[in-house]
Design an enzyme around this catalytic site. Structure first.
Site: not given
Ligand code: UDP
Length: 321
Positions: A17, A37, A42, A62-63, A120, A151, A155, A181
């Site tokens: 998004f 991605d 996604g 895949d990162v 992010a 999560y 982060k 958002t």
């Protein structure tokens, strides 16, 4: 923009998004963009309109694994992660891995390429906050072993890792703490309150309010967020900056706004409040205003909801009969 000044940016999670809006904006600013991605949450539909642009490339990768990007890179914007409570409840290990291993890989790439790195991060680092509104100096109130722990802690780890690369390796890092958002390209079934309410309103179904709906959130339209992120990328600020809209409301009020804009006549139906659901959330954007050249959100709730409803109208299937 001449080739000499043209920058090359990598956006991880670029088919998501926010990632897809960032890719679009970076292209519009004249940069070359590589979107990476693994398409776990996604969607290629978010970026298919960019494939005709010769300055745009897509790497299906895949990162979390070793990342190889040939050539120069000036910016890495690390946005890969499941980001809705439903997604990270269903994908807790991948969420932890992309926040930890993925951030490590992306930072390693930034170091190798001499690229500026933007992470992010999220208002979830404040957990169920005991300071309101949340300012960047607040360390948060997070339950590491609750359902949101995967999560929130990923982060928090990612922020710590970015700071370590900055201090230890001299990588230029930027950290944006993103508050709720909304906008076009949110996934209809991601469980977040906006797609849930929009889908329900447009199908003429009841709106599922969790708890009594008195918990608060502050919703930022995606274009305002992207503007804040770009300003942060180009700023000198090394410490985290909140970017969000401080217009706080209860979830019931938010539901009423969705009904007003869509013209739906749905009623509310109440479901239990999920564990550790933050009771309040509102960004203190004093620092953003200060360090991002007077940045502040420009798009009001009604206008943002109108644009978002337009997107969802074409995608919601009405029940037959
Ligand atoms: N929520 C709700 N109904 C839904 C989905 C979410 O009432 O169908 C509530 C949720 O409990 C939370 C708020 O809306 O208090 C925002 O939820 P979301 O999942 O969008 O993001 P969060 O801010 O919790 O990460």
């Amino acid at each position: 923009m001449s080739d000499g000044h043209r920058k090359r940016a990598l956006v991880t999670g670029g088919a998501g998004f926010i990632g897809s809006h960032l890719c679009e904006r970076l292209l519009a600013d004249g940069h070359d963009v590589i979107c990476m991605d693994n398409l776990l949450t996604g969607d290629l539909a978010n970026i298919e309109h960019l494939f005709g642009n010769e300055r745009f490339r897509f790497f299906h990768q895949d990162v979390t694994n070793y990342i190889h990007v040939p050539g120069r890179l000036d910016f890495i914007l690390h946005f890969a992660s499941p980001a809705s409570p439903r997604d990270y409840l269903e994908l807790p290990i991948q969420t932890l891995k992309v926040g930890s291993l993925g951030t490590h890989k992306a930072l390693g790439l930034a170091r190798e390429k001499g690229a500026r790195f933007l992470l992010a991060s999220t208002s979830e680092v404040y957990g169920d906050p005991q300071v309101h509104p949340q300012h960047e100096e607040y360390w948060g109130h997070v339950n590491p072993v609750g359902p949101r722990g995967c999560y929130d802690e990923a982060k928090r780890f990612a922020e710590a890792m970015a700071m370590a690369y900055q201090r230890h390796h001299g990588v230029e890092t930027r950290i944006v703490r993103i508050f709720n958002t909304y906008g076009p390209r949110m996934r209809l079934d991601d469980g977040r309150v906006l797609p849930a309410f929009m889908g329900q309103a447009l199908r003429g179904e009841e709106l599922t309010v969790f708890g009594d709906g008195s918990q608060t959130r502050s919703f930022c339209y995606v274009d305002d967020l992207v503007e804040g992120i770009l300003r942060l990328l180009h700023s000198a600020e090394k410490y985290p900056v909140n970017v969000g809209n401080p217009n706080e409301m209860t979830i019931k009020q938010f539901g009423e706004a969705v009904l007003r804009i869509t013209g739906a006549k749905s009623k509310f139906v109440f479901h239990p409040l999920p564990q550790d659901d933050p009771k309040v959330r509102k960004p203190d954007i004093g620092k953003a205003r200060r360090v991002l050249g007077g940045w502040e959100p420009k798009i009001g709730l009604d206008e943002g909801l109108r644009r978002t409803a337009e997107y969802f109208r074409g995608r919601v299937q009405k029940p037959r009969g």
